[in-house]
Scaffold this motif. Structure first.
Motif, PDB file in Angstrom:
ATOM      1  N   LEU A   1      -9.965   0.434  -1.709  1.00 55.47           N
ATOM      2  CA  LEU A   1      -8.523   0.565  -1.469  1.00 55.47           C
ATOM      3  C   LEU A   1      -7.847  -0.806  -1.468  1.00 55.47           C
ATOM      4  N   THR A   2      -8.515  -1.786  -0.819  1.00 51.28           N
ATOM      5  CA  THR A   2      -7.940  -3.136  -0.784  1.00 51.28           C
ATOM      6  C   THR A   2      -7.841  -3.703  -2.195  1.00 51.28           C
ATOM      7  N   ALA A   3      -8.885  -3.497  -2.985  1.00 52.62           N
ATOM      8  CA  ALA A   3      -8.866  -4.009  -4.354  1.00 52.62           C
ATOM      9  C   ALA A   3      -7.749  -3.341  -5.155  1.00 52.62           C
ATOM     10  N   THR A   4      -7.577  -2.027  -4.966  1.00 52.37           N
ATOM     11  CA  THR A   4      -6.514  -1.318  -5.677  1.00 52.37           C
ATOM     12  C   THR A   4      -5.155  -1.897  -5.303  1.00 52.37           C
ATOM     13  N   ALA A   5      -4.951  -2.087  -3.990  1.00 51.23           N
ATOM     14  CA  ALA A   5      -3.674  -2.635  -3.533  1.00 51.23           C
ATOM     15  C   ALA A   5      -3.438  -4.008  -4.148  1.00 51.23           C
TER      16      ALA A   5
END
Lengths: 548, 336
Positions: free
Chosen positions: A527-531
């Protein structure tokens, strides 16, 4: 005969002062309906369709009495349902199920759209200076307010009628449908009144909308606190609670509808009384003069961002802090709310005992906090677009400030601001729970950690908004739709048995249900990478596009 | 002068040029805002930038400021590329937008300080002088200023900055005549200090009073560039005269146009350059009454602003003729 050239109105009747004060209302209502001809019908349909889809899914999901009894028992056994959805009175019928599960969201959407509509046609018209243009024509003093209230009222009533018609259409009991539709419509009317008042108090349309929206938030919390504690009377104080207290489909307590009707009338009367106390374009609270020179701190675009964001950020932090403390305190008692029939005791055991119920409650709270809190990320991002369309970015970008530095000053609030809102909420949720359960050192880190685990999903919502702002600035407001879609998928996707692929669209679906479930770092990293990727694309796009 | 490296050799930008635009094109969807625009502003001059509403003045300025990306053409600003080096170049210029919007919760004084600091510094003494000169109350919040006062905030912020170039987009459209005078005084000082000004304006008296050279654009193209005198020479003065004798030899004069003779009365237009010669011929014959209509800036601009020049000119000539016929009956005789 033709000698008399003085211009005298042709009519003989003297217009009464009251009629004069309302002159032009009809025209203004037509103007408002013309401006909102797309958006209001769409929202009315969304609300009605959402409820109707729930009602029709019920028959498929719970076809026989045994399954319905099972649902009734599990809802009664798990107080965390009552936070989001309120008390359930009748889970044996499609209508009763819909009134429980979709009552809050229908009331929320109807109320907010009604409130925004009032602001849009009153305070916002004054903000933009358009009101002066209109008021110079034959438009009475009370005409704009009356037009705004009427338009929002028409929307609320139409939504209620459409809602009742559609759920009747999919097989719900007609009387109950009318009671439910009326309850939702009247909640919309209450917030029409709330916005009529906030439009008099606030100086800017943004503030007026924020005040009205916060009022809904406070009343929602009041209802949630009343329904998850033994202080049930709290829920009776809240117009949001009245939607449920009508007990549509179960008892149909028509008299309860008198409460929102009276509240709406009182609020509108208050707005009409406040209106003549102020000048057009001004607020009731007079502005104070500012500093003649800037403080030494106001020298970077980040410092300006802080000035622009601090009010909203502090508001969110206070609101979420209160919410955290409140629900943390409530969480340790939820196990007691479950009845003590043998059946309930069995279900309680299945959920892991009182402790399991409390953890499930806490995990619903963190989920809810994350979904609502992600709205802050959207709001902070939209601030950039607002600054751009208000032509206030140009003066900055024509100084030594580069685009990325300007963006960075706002991005800090989108990312770190969201983290701050969530962290304060989590800290107080843990503290409240720790204090009331008597084990602060043991419980606090667990609950605080569980709350923070939601942050990457909220960043994804913020990242989506930043991407829109960079790539398709005109559609930045669609970030609200994106956030709303994620929330709706997470809240109603499972009950509507949507396919897993659809459920996975929402970032909130990937967050481990802490402290209820096992911790797993992998989804959080993803999720952090996507953000990060969304933000990066948004930044690159902003560098390349035209400003303004 | 490290920034020289960026200037493209094709534009022929000289070191004296503060702004050099050649063949600039910019489209928004299907509308063409700029269609091969040229603009050259010398260092140290006050350059008037004129054109009808919607002709592309603000778009040009926004390209110069690196806010919009040009589709094609050469754009140079202070010997740099305004798109690539926006932030660096912006430290050396100040901009006053036509539509000034302030932050509602910041006072005018705070905005002036903030913008000045972001530009890299503000002359405190100058700031005080300008606030006094423009009679600005710096303690009011953004929302409570009138249009004119918002403009004053932006003007003070720009003029109090120590920059080489001022880009002003209709900076005085909301100012009263007193403030207009204060503005003109300030711009003269600025020019005296050797700074460059690009002034987009519709106030012709202001352009006339301040600008060394002007560029007139229409529909995204430059239609005229030069000093005001250059441009004025392109216009004609209208003369109507009642003479003591028969007007002989006027028709043979160069630069006399549309001569009409009606007994001893003549009407003609003369190129402003040759006015002297024509008048001398008239006084030779003896003048009993004379009306001269000098070329106004309005006329000059109207000529360039109107879409179909020949048609419009004919129409104006016709109007002038009609006005003259009407006026003749009331005309008082003046002794020569």
């Amino acid at each position: 005969m033709t000698a008399n050239v003085t211009h005298v109105p042709a009519t003989h009747e003297k217009p009464s002062p009251a009629a004069g004060a309302l002159a032009g209302t009809g025209q203004l209502i037509r103007l408002a309906l013309r401006r909102d001809r797309i958006v209001l019908p769409v929202w009315a349909l969304v609300v009605a369709f959402l409820a109707a889809s729930g009602a029709s899914a019920f028959e498929a999901l719970y076809p026989n009495p045994a399954e319905r009894a099972g649902l009734t028992a599990s809802v009664a056994a798990n107080p965390s349902f009552a936070i989001m959805f309120g008390p359930a009175y009748d889970l044996e019928t499609a209508g009763g199920f819909t009134a429980w599960r979709f009552g809050t969201i229908a009331a929320l959407l109807t109320s907010l759209i009604a409130a925004f509509t009032v602001t849009r046609h009153t305070r916002q018209e004054e903000d933009t200076g358009r009101q002066e243009l209109l008021s110079s024509a034959v438009v009475g003093r009370y005409a704009p307010l009356t037009a705004g209230v009427t338009t929002a009222g028409l929307f609320s009533v139409a939504t209620g009628v459409l809602l009742a018609a559609m759920i009747t259409g999919v097989g719900a009991d007609a009387t109950g449908s009318v009671a439910f539709g009326a309850a939702v419509a009247l909640c919309g009317l209450v917030f029409t009144g709330v916005a009529a008042v906030t439009a008099q108090l606030a100086e800017y349309s943004r503030t007026a909308n924020t005040l009205a929206g916060s009022t809904f938030g406070v009343l929602f919390l009041l209802r949630a606190a009343g329904d998850t504690s033994d202080a049930e009377w709290l829920s009776w104080l809240s117009p949001v609670g009245w939607v449920h207290r009508v007990r549509a489909f179960a008892e149909n307590d028509w008299w309860v509808l008198a409460l929102p009707a009276a509240a709406a009338l009182v609020l509108c009367a208050a707005a009409y009384a406040l209106l003549p106390q102020r000048d057009v374009g001004m607020s009731l609270i007079p502005g104070r003069p500012g500093r003649a020179t800037a403080t030494s701190g106001l020298r970077t675009s980040l410092a300006l961002s802080w000035r622009l964001h601090r009010g909203a950020l502090l508001g969110w932090i206070v609101g979420f802090g209160v919410m955290g403390m409140l629900f943390g305190t409530l969480a340790s008692g939820v196990g007691d709310l479950v009845g003590d029939s043998a059946e309930m005791k069995r279900m309680l055991q299945q959920m892991g005992g009182a402790r399991g119920i409390e953890d499930a409650f806490l995990s619903s709270i963190t989920g809810m906090v994350a979904m609502i809190g992600s709205m802050y990320a959207v709001q902070a991002t939209l601030r950039m677009r607002y600054e751009e369309t208000a032509l206030r970015v140009e003066p900055l970008l024509t100084t030594g400030v580069g685009r990325l530095r300007w963006l960075g000053g706002h991005l800090l609030f989108v990312l770190a601001g969201t983290a701050a809102v969530l962290a304060v909420c989590g800290a107080l949720l843990g503290l409240g729970y720790g204090l009331s359960s008597g084990d602060v050192t043991g419980e606090w880190p667990r609950v605080f950690g569980a709350t923070l685990a939601q942050l990457p999903a909220m960043w994804v919502v913020g990242g989506g908004a930043v991407l829109l702002f960079g790539l398709v600035p005109r559609a930045t407001a669609a970030a609200w739709a994106l956030a709303a879609a994620f929330v709706l998928i997470s809240m109603f996707g499972p009950i509507l048995e949507l396919p897993q692929a659809v459920l996975n669209v929402s970032p909130f679906a990937h967050v481990p249900q802490l402290p209820h479930a096992e911790f797993s770092a992998t989804p959080l990293l993803w999720l952090t990478a996507t953000a990060a990727a969304l933000v990066a694309v948004g930044m690159t796009s902003l560098r390349r596009r035209d400003i303004g | 002068m490290t920034h020289n490296a960026v200037s493209s050799p094709s534009s022929g930008a000289t070191t004296h040029e503060a702004i050099g635009v050649a063949g600039l094109r910019k489209t928004f969807g299907r509308t063409t805002a700029l269609d091969g625009l040229d603009l050259h502003v010398e260092t140290g001059e006050v350059h008037g930038f004129l054109g009808p509403n919607g002709s592309g003045k603000s778009t040009t300025i926004r390209v110069l400021l690196g806010l919009l990306h040009a589709d094609s053409g050469d754009v140079h600003l202070l010997h740099g590329d305004p798109w690539r080096q926006a932030a660096t170049l912006h430290r050396r210029l100040a901009y006053v937008p036509g539509d000034v919007n302030l932050w509602p919760n910041l006072s005018g004084g705070e905005v002036i300080d903030l913008l000045g600091r972001l530009r890299g510094g503000l002359d405190k003494r100058r700031r005080g002088e300008l606030i006094e000169r423009f009679e600005l109350d710096p303690t009011k919040k953004g929302r409570t200023y009138s249009k004119g006062n918002r403009q004053k905030v932006a003007l003070v912020a720009a003029l109090a900055s120590d920059v080489e170039l001022l880009i002003l987009d209709e900076p005085t459209s909301g100012l009263d005549p007193l403030m207009e005078a204060a503005f003109q005084e300030t711009i003269r000082e600025v020019r005296g200090e050797g700074r460059t000004v690009l002034l987009s304006s519709h106030i012709l008296a202001e352009v006339e009073a301040l600008c060394d050279r002007v560029s007139i654009i229409r529909a995204g193209r430059t239609v005229e560039t030069g000093t005001l005198d250059d441009l004025r020479h392109l216009t004609r003065t209208s003369i109507s005269a009642e003479l003591a004798g028969h007007p002989n030899g006027l028709a043979s004069l160069p630069h006399v146009h549309d001569l009409r003779v009606d007994g001893n009365t003549v009407h003609f237009d003369v190129d402003t350059d040759s006015l002297d010669e024509a008048l001398r011929r008239l006084t030779d014959i003896g003048v009993r009454s004379l009306t001269s209509t000098p070329p106004t800036l309005e006329e000059l601009f109207l000529r360039h602003y109107t879409d179909e020049l020949p048609g419009a000119e004919a129409e104006r000539a016709e109007q002038a003729a009609r006005a003259e016929t009407a006026g003749r009956e009331e005309k008082t005789r003046t002794a020569p």
